[in-house]
Design an enzyme around this catalytic site. Structure first.
Site, PDB file in Angstrom:
ATOM      1  N   ARG A 228       0.852  -1.183   0.000  1.00  0.00           N
ATOM      2  CA  ARG A 228       0.000   0.000   0.000  1.00  0.00           C
ATOM      3  C   ARG A 228       0.887   1.231   0.000  1.00  0.00           C
ATOM      4  O   ARG A 228       1.956   1.227   0.645  1.00  0.00           O
ATOM      5  CB  ARG A 228      -0.871   0.030   1.271  1.00  0.00           C
ATOM      6  N   GLU A 257      -3.635   7.674  -4.132  1.00  0.00           N
ATOM      7  CA  GLU A 257      -4.055   7.223  -5.464  1.00  0.00           C
ATOM      8  C   GLU A 257      -5.375   7.879  -5.876  1.00  0.00           C
ATOM      9  O   GLU A 257      -6.243   8.047  -5.029  1.00  0.00           O
ATOM     10  CB  GLU A 257      -4.206   5.691  -5.454  1.00  0.00           C
ATOM     11  N   HIS A 275      -1.581   0.643  -9.717  1.00  0.00           N
ATOM     12  CA  HIS A 275      -2.189  -0.347  -8.798  1.00  0.00           C
ATOM     13  C   HIS A 275      -2.856  -1.494  -9.565  1.00  0.00           C
ATOM     14  O   HIS A 275      -4.073  -1.647  -9.534  1.00  0.00           O
ATOM     15  CB  HIS A 275      -3.199   0.349  -7.865  1.00  0.00           C
TER      16      HIS A 275
HETATM   17  C1  8YV Z   1      -7.311  -4.367  -5.877  1.00  0.00           C
HETATM   18  C2  8YV Z   1      -5.859  -4.827  -3.737  1.00  0.00           C
HETATM   19  O1  8YV Z   1      -6.513  -3.458  -6.540  1.00  0.00           O
HETATM   20  O2  8YV Z   1      -6.354  -6.970  -2.943  1.00  0.00           O
HETATM   21  C3  8YV Z   1      -5.976  -5.849  -2.648  1.00  0.00           C
HETATM   22  O3  8YV Z   1      -5.699  -5.529  -1.493  1.00  0.00           O
HETATM   23  O4  8YV Z   1      -5.300  -3.803  -3.556  1.00  0.00           O
HETATM   24  C4  8YV Z   1      -6.431  -5.163  -5.071  1.00  0.00           C
HETATM   25  O5  8YV Z   1      -6.533  -6.467  -5.349  1.00  0.00           O
HETATM   26  C5  8YV Z   1      -8.580  -3.705  -5.641  1.00  0.00           C
HETATM   27  O6  8YV Z   1      -9.261  -4.044  -4.512  1.00  0.00           O
HETATM   28  C6  8YV Z   1      -9.381  -3.773  -6.910  1.00  0.00           C
HETATM   29  O7  8YV Z   1     -10.609  -3.181  -6.843  1.00  0.00           O
END
Ligand code: 8YV
Length: 309
Positions: A228, A257, A275
Site C-alpha cells: 500500500r 491514489e 495499482h
Molecule cells: C485491488 C488490492 O486493486 O487486494 C488488494 O488488497 O489492492 C487489489 O486487489 C482492488 O481491490 C481492486 O478493486
C-alpha cells in the site's frame, strides 16, 4: 440490499445486480440523503482497496451484517468497529497471490534491466543512433521482504528461482523457513539490494519504510512496493530518489491514489504502475466469485469462505 462502495468489476456488478437489490454508492453524490432513504435496506457492503467501510459508514447502516471486500487488504475497513458490532468481514486472499508476486518480480526486472526505458528507446527510433546503455543484473541480487505472508512467500519462492538470497522482516520470526530473519527493518535494509513491501497496512506499518530505512537501503538499493502507498513515506521517497540517495524504485501503489508525485515522471530508475497487482482477467474473476460466494454463504447461514471477522 447490497451497497457497492465504488466501481470495481463490471462482472461483479452484474452478478450482484442479478442476486440482490444493488445500490451503486457512486451514483449518489448526496451520500447523506441516500443513506437517510436507503440505510435500512442495506445488509451488505462490497468494498475494495479504494473504498471500504469506515466508522462513519458502518454507523450509518443499522442493518449491516457483512462487509465483503474485493481485495485482500482490509485497511479501508474499520475492523474493530465490525468486531464490536458483530458485523462479518471477508476478503479475497490466495486467488490474487500469484499475480501480485508475479508483478513484484516484474518490477524488479523492469527497474534493474530498464525494460520500460528500453521500450521507449526503440519506439523513439533511438536504436539507430547507438546501443542502449548497460543496465544492472537481477539474478543473484539479495532480496529483503517486509511481511512473509502469502504474497511475501510467493515473492520469495520466485526470487529464489533467480538465485537471489532471501531475507525478511516481520513482527515475529516464521517457523518452517530457511530465509534469514531480521527483527530490525533497518538491519534488513542494510543487508539487501532489493527491498519489497508485502505486508498488510495497519497503524503499525504506516510509513514503515521511512528515511532511515531508505538510507540503509542506499544509493544502489531498489525499493519495490506492491503493498500500500502509505507503507512508504512518499515525500522522503521522492527526495531520496531525486537526490540519488536511493538507487531506484518499482511502485504499484501510492499514498494518494490516483495521484502520483509528478517529480518522479522524469526518473528512468523508477517504474510507476497504476495499482494493477491483481489486475488480470483471471484473478479479478476469481476475486469477484469469492465476494459472491461469501455473500451467498452468509445469507444461507453457511460458513463463510474467507472470513476475517
Ligand atoms: C485491488 C488490492 O486493486 O487486494 C488488494 O488488497 O489492492 C487489489 O486487489 C482492488 O481491490 C481492486 O478493486
Amino acid at each position: 440490499g447490497v451497497l457497492m462502495a465504488c466501481p470495481m468489476s463490471s462482472y461483479l456488478e452484474q452478478e450482484l445486480d442479478k442476486r440482490f437489490k444493488l445500490f451503486r454508492f457512486w451514483n449518489f453524490p448526496q451520500k447523506n440523503e441516500f443513506l437517510n432513504q436507503n440505510a435500512n435496506s442495506i445488509r451488505a457492503v462490497v468494498g475494495n482497496a479504494f473504498a471500504g467501510a469506515d466508522t462513519e459508514l458502518i454507523d450509518s447502516l443499522p442493518k449491516l451484517e457483512i462487509i465483503s471486500s474485493f481485495s485482500v487488504g482490509l485497511d479501508k475497513i474499520d475492523l474493530n468497529k465490525c468486531k464490536e458490532k458483530g458485523i462479518r468481514v471477508t476478503n479475497t486472499p490466495d486467488v490474487l497471490t500469484e499475480d501480485v508476486a508475479d508483478l513484484a518480480l516484474g518490477l524488479m526486472l523492469t527497474v534493474l534491466r530498464r525494460i520500460c526505458e528500453c521500450d521507449r528507446y526503440v519506439r523513439k527510433g533511438l536504436w539507430k543512433s547507438g546501443d542502449f546503455k548497460l543496465t544492472s543484473k537481477f539474478s543473484g541480487k539479495s532480496v529483503g521482504i517486509i511481511g512473509l505472508g502469502r504474497i511475501g512467500l510467493a515473492i520469495a519462492k520466485r526470487a529464489e528461482a533467480f538465485g537471489c538470497p532471501i531475507s525478511y522482516h516481520s513482527r515475529s520470526e516464521k517457523p518452517n523457513t530457511n530465509y534469514k530473519y531480521y527483527s530490525s527493518l533497518v538491519e534488513l535494509a542494510s543487508n539487501c539490494q532489493i527491498l519489497v513491501v508485502a505486508c498488510a497496512l495497519t497503524p503499525e506499518t504506516r510509513h514503515i519504510v521511512n528515511r532511515e530505512v531508505m538510507e540503509a537501503l542506499g544509493p544502489k538499493g531498489i525499493l519495490i512496493n506492491i503493498g500500500r502507498g502509505p507503507h512508504v513515506d512518499e515525500k522522503e521517497l521522492v527526495s531520496a530518489l531525486l537526490e540519488g540517495r536511493l538507487g531506484g524504485a518499482g511502485l504499484d501503489v501510492f499514498e494518494n491514489e490516483p495521484e502520483v508525485p509528478e517529480q518522479l515522471f522524469g526518473l528512468e530508475n523508477v517504474v510507476l504502475l497504476p495499482h494493477v497487482g491483481s489486475g488480470t482477467e483471471e484473478t479479478r474473476k476469481a476475486m469477484a466469485d469469492l465476494v459472491l460466494g461469501n455473500l451467498e454463504a452468509h445469507f444461507l447461514n453457511k460458513p463463510l469462505l474467507t472470513p476475517v471477522v
